[in-house]
Design a protein around this motif. Structure first.
Motif, mmCIF file in Angstrom:
data_model
loop_
_atom_site.group_PDB
_atom_site.id
_atom_site.type_symbol
_atom_site.label_atom_id
_atom_site.label_comp_id
_atom_site.label_asym_id
_atom_site.label_seq_id
_atom_site.Cartn_x
_atom_site.Cartn_y
_atom_site.Cartn_z
ATOM 1 N N MET A 1 -3.047 6.661 -9.356
ATOM 2 C CA MET A 1 -4.087 5.665 -9.557
ATOM 3 C C MET A 1 -5.319 6.072 -8.754
ATOM 4 S SD MET A 1 -3.931 1.569 -8.669
ATOM 5 C CE MET A 1 -2.399 1.347 -9.523
ATOM 6 N N ILE A 2 -6.477 5.793 -9.290
ATOM 7 C CA ILE A 2 -7.708 6.035 -8.537
ATOM 8 C C ILE A 2 -8.006 4.790 -7.711
ATOM 9 C CG2 ILE A 2 -10.204 6.345 -8.721
ATOM 10 C CD1 ILE A 2 -9.666 8.017 -11.244
ATOM 11 N N MET A 3 -8.315 5.005 -6.453
ATOM 12 C CA MET A 3 -8.699 3.911 -5.572
ATOM 13 C C MET A 3 -9.813 4.432 -4.680
ATOM 14 S SD MET A 3 -6.263 1.627 -3.181
ATOM 15 C CE MET A 3 -6.796 1.330 -1.527
ATOM 16 N N THR B 1 0.862 -1.178 0.000
ATOM 17 C CA THR B 1 0.000 0.000 0.000
ATOM 18 C C THR B 1 0.899 1.228 0.000
ATOM 19 O OG1 THR B 1 -0.077 0.313 2.393
ATOM 20 C CG2 THR B 1 -1.652 -1.258 1.443
ATOM 21 N N HIS C 1 1.808 -1.434 -5.461
ATOM 22 C CA HIS C 1 0.461 -1.178 -5.948
ATOM 23 C C HIS C 1 0.356 0.221 -6.522
ATOM 24 C CE1 HIS C 1 -3.884 -0.021 -5.207
ATOM 25 N NE2 HIS C 1 -3.947 -0.962 -6.113
ATOM 26 N N ARG C 2 0.495 1.207 -5.686
ATOM 27 C CA ARG C 2 0.521 2.586 -6.156
ATOM 28 C C ARG C 2 1.462 3.357 -5.269
ATOM 29 N NH1 ARG C 2 -4.781 6.036 -4.489
ATOM 30 N NH2 ARG C 2 -4.881 5.411 -2.320
ATOM 31 N N LYS D 1 -12.325 4.299 -1.819
ATOM 32 C CA LYS D 1 -12.471 3.602 -0.536
ATOM 33 C C LYS D 1 -13.772 4.053 0.116
ATOM 34 C CE LYS D 1 -8.572 5.258 0.686
ATOM 35 N NZ LYS D 1 -7.369 5.695 1.345
#
Length: 176
Positions: free
Chosen positions: A156-158, A126, A149-150, A160
């Protein structure tokens, strides 16, 4: 990015000079130091150590015996550095701090990678990392066999729970 992290760390740690070494180690003293491993695991940060030594004093000579990602055990000698004693003493703590942190991350990552070996699962990290040294910690994950991951919020769009809640639901968060 690595060069900037090294420069900032040297500036923070050494400032206007290592006054202890300046006061008691002769300017022309030459020495050799060895990095001795104190536990078993995966070593990480050897390449970084070379960069730190060379950034501080390009005349330091580093002989590497164990490279990043190698398994190590108590008593192994990872490398030795030879040159101006003041330069070695001024940089040793920074090298050790980075290598201890990176080796711990690489070792833990590798333990988990071994548990999932033979599956189609990839171990991702993460961005919950230490400010200012995120790159080093993510580098250690790669050394241990994991995947990044990023790196940050910008790459990056994540979505949550907090994003979904703010938008008023999953569908609205995705649409926005």
């Amino acid at each position: 990015m690595i060069e900037e992290i090294i420069e900032n760390a040297l500036k923070e740690d050494i400032g206007d000079g290592d006054h202890s070494s300046l006061s008691c180690v002769p300017e022309n003293a030459i020495g050799t130091a060895k990095l001795l491993v104190k536990d078993e695991g995966i070593i990480a940060g050897v390449e970084l150590a070379e960069k730190i030594f060379k950034t501080f004093d390009p005349n330091l000579e580093v002989k590497v015996f164990i490279k990043d990602a190698d398994k190590v055990k108590f008593g192994d000698s990872a490398f030795e550095v030879t040159g101006r004693s003041r330069s070695i003493l001024s940089t040793e703590r920074l090298v050790l701090n980075f290598m201890q942190r990176m080796s711990g991350i690489a070792t833990q990552t590798n333990q988990i990678v071994q548990l999932i070996k033979g599956t189609d699962v990839k171990l991702l990290d993460t961005r919950k990392t230490t400010p200012g040294i995120r790159y080093m910690e993510k580098w250690a994950v790669r050394i241990g066999g994991g995947y990044n991951h990023r790196f940050a919020l910008y790459d990056m769009i994540m979505l949550k729970d907090n994003h979904v809640d703010y938008a008023g639901g999953v569908k609205l968060a995705i649409q926005r």
